[in-house]
Scaffold this motif. Structure first.
Motif, PDB file in Angstrom:
ATOM      1  N   LYS A  61      -6.349   6.156   4.148  1.00  8.67           N
ATOM      2  CA  LYS A  61      -5.053   6.150   3.439  1.00  8.67           C
ATOM      3  C   LYS A  61      -5.244   5.735   1.985  1.00  8.67           C
ATOM      4  O   LYS A  61      -4.591   6.281   1.092  1.00  8.67           O
ATOM      5  CB  LYS A  61      -4.088   5.169   4.114  1.00  8.67           C
ATOM      6  N   THR A  62      -6.153   4.788   1.750  1.00  9.65           N
ATOM      7  CA  THR A  62      -6.394   4.321   0.378  1.00  9.65           C
ATOM      8  C   THR A  62      -6.987   5.440  -0.475  1.00  9.65           C
ATOM      9  O   THR A  62      -6.597   5.614  -1.636  1.00  9.65           O
ATOM     10  CB  THR A  62      -7.338   3.097   0.397  1.00  9.65           C
ATOM     11  N   VAL A  63      -7.899   6.206   0.091  1.00  8.70           N
ATOM     12  CA  VAL A  63      -8.485   7.329  -0.646  1.00  8.70           C
ATOM     13  C   VAL A  63      -7.384   8.294  -1.082  1.00  8.70           C
ATOM     14  O   VAL A  63      -7.305   8.719  -2.241  1.00  8.70           O
ATOM     15  CB  VAL A  63      -9.535   8.078   0.224  1.00  8.70           C
ATOM     16  N   LEU A  64      -6.500   8.618  -0.150  1.00 15.36           N
ATOM     17  CA  LEU A  64      -5.438   9.580  -0.478  1.00 15.36           C
ATOM     18  C   LEU A  64      -4.409   8.967  -1.432  1.00 15.36           C
ATOM     19  O   LEU A  64      -3.932   9.628  -2.362  1.00 15.36           O
ATOM     20  CB  LEU A  64      -4.750  10.084   0.791  1.00 15.36           C
ATOM     21  N   MET A  65      -4.105   7.695  -1.213  1.00 10.92           N
ATOM     22  CA  MET A  65      -3.153   6.993  -2.093  1.00 10.92           C
ATOM     23  C   MET A  65      -3.675   7.010  -3.534  1.00 10.92           C
ATOM     24  O   MET A  65      -2.919   7.292  -4.471  1.00 10.92           O
ATOM     25  CB  MET A  65      -3.029   5.546  -1.598  1.00 10.92           C
TER      26      MET A  65
END
Ligand SMILES: NC(=O)c1ccc[n+]([C@@H]2O[C@H](COP(=O)([O-])OP(=O)(O)OC[C@H]3O[C@@H](n4cnc5c(N)ncnc54)[C@H](OP(=O)(O)O)[C@@H]3O)[C@@H](O)[C@H]2O)c1
Length: 214
Positions: free
Chosen positions: A162-166
């Motif tokens: 999720k952090t990568v996409l965020m």
């Protein structure tokens, strides 16, 4: 950090998400069934973002990239996931779909599951993230509605994914919002469906967006 993103499908959403990724400075691979469709989008991106590495590929080419977006309808996304299962292992796989019924009158999946959760079952070694299903394609290209950056609601069980996409979404000029675990995709798909329904009653021609304000 530059993200390498592979987008499978060069339709409305493939194009919209490619514009977000290009604004974020990602290296982009556009994968299509027909080379002409991919080449057209690659040319558009190269013209608009000359500093970005963009290439076209077909489904026969091994899947590369840290992030893979399945920019197709959900049944095709399920077929692709099954077909590419081994290649998707370890990658952040983004499900953008609203699993509409054939007559668009409702969701084919709802209640105790969602398209994203069904996809995750097909590719257990990938990190499935739900995102972009509540943002319309044209608004992704524009990056904003009514002068405000788009909110992208993101759900997933893997915090790192999720952090990568965020980070990609935020670097692309939008505002990522953590919507919780992948199970929240049930509500996100309901919200996506409601947004589609409102287009005709509000006459907004798919140029509106949801905004979380405080
Ligand atoms: N449009 C929106 O504003 C919007 C907003 C939120 C969510 N979504 C969701 O986004 C998804 C895509 O919508 P869209 O509007 O972008 O659809 P679209 O314009 O019809 O594009 C779909 C793309 O999927 C490709 N495709 C279909 N089957 C494939 C397969 N088996 N293998 C590889 N590629 C395949 C198509 O390629 P071909 O040309 O070769 O068929 C086309 O490039 C849907 O799940 C929709 O619910 C859409």
């Amino acid at each position: 950090m530059t993200t390498n993103i592979t987008i499978i499908g060069a339709g409305n959403m493939g194009r919209g998400i490619a514009h977000v990724a290009a604004r974020a400075g990602s290296a982009i691979t556009i994968v299509t069934r027909t080379p002409e469709e991919g080449a057209a989008l690659v040319s558009e991106l190269q013209a608009a973002f000359p500093h970005i590495a963009v290439q076209a590929a077909t489904l026969e080419t091994p899947v590369t990239g840290d992030v893979v977006v399945l920019a197709t309808w959900y049944t095709a996304a399920q077929e692709l996931a099954t077909q590419l299962r081994d290649q998707l292992a370890g990658k952040v796989v983004v499900d953008i779909s609203n699993p509409l019924t054939a007559d668009y009158s409702g969701l084919a999946l709802s209640g105790t599951t969602s398209a994203a959760e069904e996809l995750a079952r097909l590719i257990p070694d990938a990190h499935v993230v739900k995102a972009f299903n509540t943002t319309f394609a044209g608004t992704l290209v524009a990056g904003q509605v009514a002068g405000l950056p788009l909110d992208v609601l993101i759900a997933g069980d893997d915090v790192a994914a999720k952090t990568v996409l965020m980070n990609l979404v935020n670097a692309g000029g939008l505002r990522g919002i953590d919507a919780g675990p992948l199970e929240r995709a049930r509500q996100l798909e309901g919200l996506g469906f409601l947004g589609i329904q409102l287009q005709s009653s509000q006459g907004t021609n798919f140029a509106s967006s949801w905004k979380f304000l405080n």
